[in-house]
Design a protein around this motif. Sequence first.
Motif: not given
Length: 131
Positions: A40, A42-45, A47, A107, A109, A112, A114
Amino acid sequence: MNPRPRPQVMRLTEAAAERLKALVAASGKEIAGVRIGVKNGGCAGMEYTMQYAEAPGPHDELVEDKGVKLLIDPTAVLFLLGTEMDYRTDKMRSGFVFNNPNQTSACGCGESVTLKPAAAATSAESTEQAG
C-alpha cells in the motif's frame, strides 16, 4: 485424475531478464532470487516492490523465467497474476515496467497503481458477459 497445472504468475521480457541478471551479478551477494510484491502506498493506492532475497520465504511462489528466479510474495500473487515485467530505457528515464492486466489505473508520475485481485477480475468479466 491429474491436477490442473497452475498458471505462471509472472513472465519476463528478454530486456527485464538481462537487466535482472546484471543487477544480481553486480550485487556481490549470494542471491536466491528477486522478491516481487506489492504494498500500500503512493497516490494511486499500491506500489510494486522489488528486493534481493537471500533465501525464499516459506510461502513464496517461485517463478523461473529466462534464467532468472523470481520469488513472488504470497500476498501479491492475485494482484500480479498474468503480469509481464519489462525493462525500458528512453531519453528521460530507465526502469522496470509492469504490464499488469489487473491494473485499473495509475498515478500521473507512474510510481503507483490501482490493482484488483485476479479473481475479482474474472468474476466481473463473467458478470458482464452474462448480462
